[in-house]
Design an enzyme around this catalytic site. Sequence first.
Site, PDB file in Angstrom:
ATOM      1  N   ASP A  74      10.425  80.823  48.293  1.00 18.22           N
ATOM      2  CA  ASP A  74      10.812  81.891  49.219  1.00 18.22           C
ATOM      3  C   ASP A  74      11.322  83.094  48.427  1.00 18.22           C
ATOM      4  O   ASP A  74      12.362  83.025  47.782  1.00 18.22           O
ATOM      5  CB  ASP A  74      11.931  81.391  50.149  1.00 18.22           C
ATOM      6  CG  ASP A  74      12.292  82.429  51.204  1.00 18.22           C
ATOM      7  OD1 ASP A  74      11.648  82.439  52.267  1.00 18.22           O
ATOM      8  OD2 ASP A  74      13.199  83.256  50.946  1.00 18.22           O
ATOM      9  N   TYR A  91      14.096  91.325  46.647  1.00 12.87           N
ATOM     10  CA  TYR A  91      14.643  90.587  45.503  1.00 12.87           C
ATOM     11  C   TYR A  91      14.099  91.120  44.167  1.00 12.87           C
ATOM     12  O   TYR A  91      14.643  90.799  43.117  1.00 12.87           O
ATOM     13  CB  TYR A  91      14.349  89.079  45.593  1.00 12.87           C
ATOM     14  CG  TYR A  91      14.765  88.390  46.877  1.00 12.87           C
ATOM     15  CD1 TYR A  91      15.647  88.997  47.766  1.00 12.87           C
ATOM     16  CD2 TYR A  91      14.287  87.124  47.204  1.00 12.87           C
ATOM     17  CE1 TYR A  91      16.021  88.365  48.951  1.00 12.87           C
ATOM     18  CE2 TYR A  91      14.663  86.493  48.378  1.00 12.87           C
ATOM     19  CZ  TYR A  91      15.521  87.127  49.249  1.00 12.87           C
ATOM     20  OH  TYR A  91      15.875  86.492  50.419  1.00 12.87           O
ATOM     21  N   LYS A 124       8.851  88.908  52.111  1.00 11.90           N
ATOM     22  CA  LYS A 124       9.395  89.622  53.274  1.00 11.90           C
ATOM     23  C   LYS A 124       9.325  91.125  53.047  1.00 11.90           C
ATOM     24  O   LYS A 124       9.569  91.596  51.927  1.00 11.90           O
ATOM     25  CB  LYS A 124      10.859  89.210  53.509  1.00 11.90           C
ATOM     26  CG  LYS A 124      11.112  87.733  53.327  1.00 11.90           C
ATOM     27  CD  LYS A 124      12.548  87.349  53.588  1.00 11.90           C
ATOM     28  CE  LYS A 124      12.810  85.915  53.152  1.00 11.90           C
ATOM     29  NZ  LYS A 124      13.195  85.760  51.736  1.00 11.90           N
ATOM     30  N   HIS A 165      11.983  91.348  57.165  1.00 14.99           N
ATOM     31  CA  HIS A 165      13.219  90.804  56.576  1.00 14.99           C
ATOM     32  C   HIS A 165      14.431  90.963  57.510  1.00 14.99           C
ATOM     33  O   HIS A 165      15.228  90.047  57.658  1.00 14.99           O
ATOM     34  CB  HIS A 165      13.481  91.501  55.237  1.00 14.99           C
ATOM     35  CG  HIS A 165      14.308  90.706  54.282  1.00 14.99           C
ATOM     36  ND1 HIS A 165      14.162  90.785  52.926  1.00 14.99           N
ATOM     37  CD2 HIS A 165      15.302  89.811  54.485  1.00 14.99           C
ATOM     38  CE1 HIS A 165      15.030  89.967  52.335  1.00 14.99           C
ATOM     39  NE2 HIS A 165      15.738  89.374  53.268  1.00 14.99           N
TER      40      HIS A 165
HETATM   41  N1  LIG Z   1      16.264  86.227  54.994  1.00 13.11           N
HETATM   42  C1  LIG Z   1      17.401  86.581  54.483  1.00 13.11           C
HETATM   43  O1  LIG Z   1      18.004  87.593  54.885  1.00 13.11           O
HETATM   44  C2  LIG Z   1      18.011  85.745  53.399  1.00 13.11           C
HETATM   45  C3  LIG Z   1      19.339  85.960  53.002  1.00 13.11           C
HETATM   46  C4  LIG Z   1      19.876  85.141  52.001  1.00 13.11           C
HETATM   47  C5  LIG Z   1      19.092  84.138  51.410  1.00 13.11           C
HETATM   48  N2  LIG Z   1      17.794  83.980  51.802  1.00 13.11           N
HETATM   49  C6  LIG Z   1      16.923  82.933  51.191  1.00 13.11           C
HETATM   50  O2  LIG Z   1      17.605  81.677  51.209  1.00 13.11           O
HETATM   51  C7  LIG Z   1      17.678  81.166  49.876  1.00 13.11           C
HETATM   52  C8  LIG Z   1      18.907  80.318  49.680  1.00 13.11           C
HETATM   53  O3  LIG Z   1      20.089  81.051  50.014  1.00 13.11           O
HETATM   54  P1  LIG Z   1      21.156  81.533  48.918  1.00 13.11           P
HETATM   55  O4  LIG Z   1      20.480  81.657  47.615  1.00 13.11           O
HETATM   56  O5  LIG Z   1      21.840  82.733  49.480  1.00 13.11           O
HETATM   57  O6  LIG Z   1      22.259  80.406  48.924  1.00 13.11           O
HETATM   58  P2  LIG Z   1      22.312  78.806  48.800  1.00 13.11           P
HETATM   59  O7  LIG Z   1      20.992  78.241  48.471  1.00 13.11           O
HETATM   60  O8  LIG Z   1      23.049  78.323  50.009  1.00 13.11           O
HETATM   61  O9  LIG Z   1      23.298  78.619  47.576  1.00 13.11           O
HETATM   62  C9  LIG Z   1      22.979  79.071  46.274  1.00 13.11           C
HETATM   63  C10 LIG Z   1      24.257  78.987  45.427  1.00 13.11           C
HETATM   64  O10 LIG Z   1      24.741  77.644  45.361  1.00 13.11           O
HETATM   65  C11 LIG Z   1      24.743  77.171  44.021  1.00 13.11           C
HETATM   66  N3  LIG Z   1      24.164  75.809  44.058  1.00 13.11           N
HETATM   67  C12 LIG Z   1      22.892  75.474  44.351  1.00 13.11           C
HETATM   68  N4  LIG Z   1      22.732  74.151  44.336  1.00 13.11           N
HETATM   69  C13 LIG Z   1      23.929  73.605  44.033  1.00 13.11           C
HETATM   70  C14 LIG Z   1      24.387  72.283  43.864  1.00 13.11           C
HETATM   71  N5  LIG Z   1      23.570  71.230  44.001  1.00 13.11           N
HETATM   72  N6  LIG Z   1      25.690  72.103  43.545  1.00 13.11           N
HETATM   73  C15 LIG Z   1      26.529  73.142  43.404  1.00 13.11           C
HETATM   74  N7  LIG Z   1      26.145  74.435  43.545  1.00 13.11           N
HETATM   75  C16 LIG Z   1      24.857  74.667  43.857  1.00 13.11           C
HETATM   76  C17 LIG Z   1      23.897  78.138  43.223  1.00 13.11           C
HETATM   77  O11 LIG Z   1      24.403  78.318  41.921  1.00 13.11           O
HETATM   78  P3  LIG Z   1      23.477  78.184  40.580  1.00 13.11           P
HETATM   79  O12 LIG Z   1      22.282  79.057  40.766  1.00 13.11           O
HETATM   80  O13 LIG Z   1      24.400  78.643  39.515  1.00 13.11           O
HETATM   81  O14 LIG Z   1      23.135  76.712  40.498  1.00 13.11           O
HETATM   82  C18 LIG Z   1      24.050  79.446  44.009  1.00 13.11           C
HETATM   83  O15 LIG Z   1      25.239  80.108  43.602  1.00 13.11           O
HETATM   84  C19 LIG Z   1      17.644  82.435  49.009  1.00 13.11           C
HETATM   85  O16 LIG Z   1      17.382  82.173  47.651  1.00 13.11           O
HETATM   86  C20 LIG Z   1      16.584  83.235  49.729  1.00 13.11           C
HETATM   87  O17 LIG Z   1      15.303  82.737  49.408  1.00 13.11           O
HETATM   88  C21 LIG Z   1      17.264  84.757  52.782  1.00 13.11           C
END
Ligand SMILES: NC(=O)c1ccc[n+]([C@@H]2O[C@H](COP(=O)([O-])OP(=O)(O)OC[C@H]3O[C@@H](n4cnc5c(N)ncnc54)[C@H](OP(=O)(O)O)[C@@H]3O)[C@@H](O)[C@H]2O)c1
Length: 288
Positions: free
Chosen positions: A52, A57, A82, A115
């Site tokens: 994704d 990004y 997006k 988005h």
């Molecule tokens: N459509 C939208 O508006 C929107 C908005 C936000 C996000 N997204 C999408 O959703 C995806 C995921 O959301 P997100 O990146 O915001 O947050 P997330 O996946 O909820 O969390 C990522 C964070 O958690 C840490 N992490 C990941 N796995 C872990 C584990 N097993 N143990 C401990 N810490 C862990 C990562 O650190 P490290 O990298 O240091 O491991 C990073 O800081 C994004 O990458 C993007 O593709 C979409």
Amino acid sequence: MSSTAGAGGVPAITLNDGNHIPQLGFGVYQVAPDETAATVKTALEVGYRHIDTAQMYGNEKGVGEGIRGAGLDRAQVFVTSKLDNGFHRPDDARRAFDETLQALGTDYIDLFLIHWPLPTLYDGDFVSTWTTLEDFKADGRARSIGVSNFQIHHLQELARETGVTPAVNQIEVHPYFTNDEVRAYGTEHNIVTEGWSPIAQGKVLGDPVVIRIAKSLGVHPAQVVLRWHIERGDVVFPKSLHPQRMKENFEIFDFEINDEEIEALTALDRGEAGRRGPDPDTFAYIAD
Ligand SMILES: NC(=O)c1ccc[n+]([C@@H]2O[C@H](COP(=O)([O-])OP(=O)(O)OC[C@H]3O[C@@H](n4cnc5c(N)ncnc54)[C@H](OP(=O)(O)O)[C@@H]3O)[C@@H](O)[C@H]2O)c1
């Protein structure tokens, strides 16, 4: 909405247009452009087959390079991107979509989303943006199209104006912000919910309820939370830069989480106070 066993033991969900999406993928928000190819390659080696990304990004090129670097055929990986907030006008959307395909180095994308709805910009018009995405689907360059951060009333407006139902709505969902009303509207109208920030960017992992359940199951807190999403039927794509965490986040199908545990996690909901990202009704950011 139905799901079947897919590649690597990850369920595949059938979208309302008949296409299939792996229920677990890998997100690349905040992965630096120059680190994206290596990060995506590692994620694919772990077993992920769904990436994704987004124009916003700035790392679509790295996603394409990572897929090619892993030696996989294009067809083996489900790729989502997006439309950036500055490109909602149809001509801009067309140009930006061409650039997405070029950056990814592919002639089609599996899923392309608006988005953000940006209801306070573009005279509140996201309908002409949506009909432009319909053209991408019609010419085969986007296999599926959907939206992100749409509230119920935005989805209702699309239905009223176009009669076309998005395949997915990608919204913020995690135990502190279960977003259940928007999810329920999706279920009712055959729109798959994709939950972004599924582990609340790590913020739910220290919660005593999450820790208690993780300990009783002998798994990591992130695995409990990700499995909760899977049981609720949502698509998720956690992001991590660390191979060990990527692996942990992928290995969530070899344990069971029961109804009582699912309910205890859902009860952590804090409503609007639990939202980490912007409010879709007011968000109006366009990059310079
Ligand atoms: N459509 C939208 O508006 C929107 C908005 C936000 C996000 N997204 C999408 O959703 C995806 C995921 O959301 P997100 O990146 O915001 O947050 P997330 O996946 O909820 O969390 C990522 C964070 O958690 C840490 N992490 C990941 N796995 C872990 C584990 N097993 N143990 C401990 N810490 C862990 C990562 O650190 P490290 O990298 O240091 O491991 C990073 O800081 C994004 O990458 C993007 O593709 C979409």
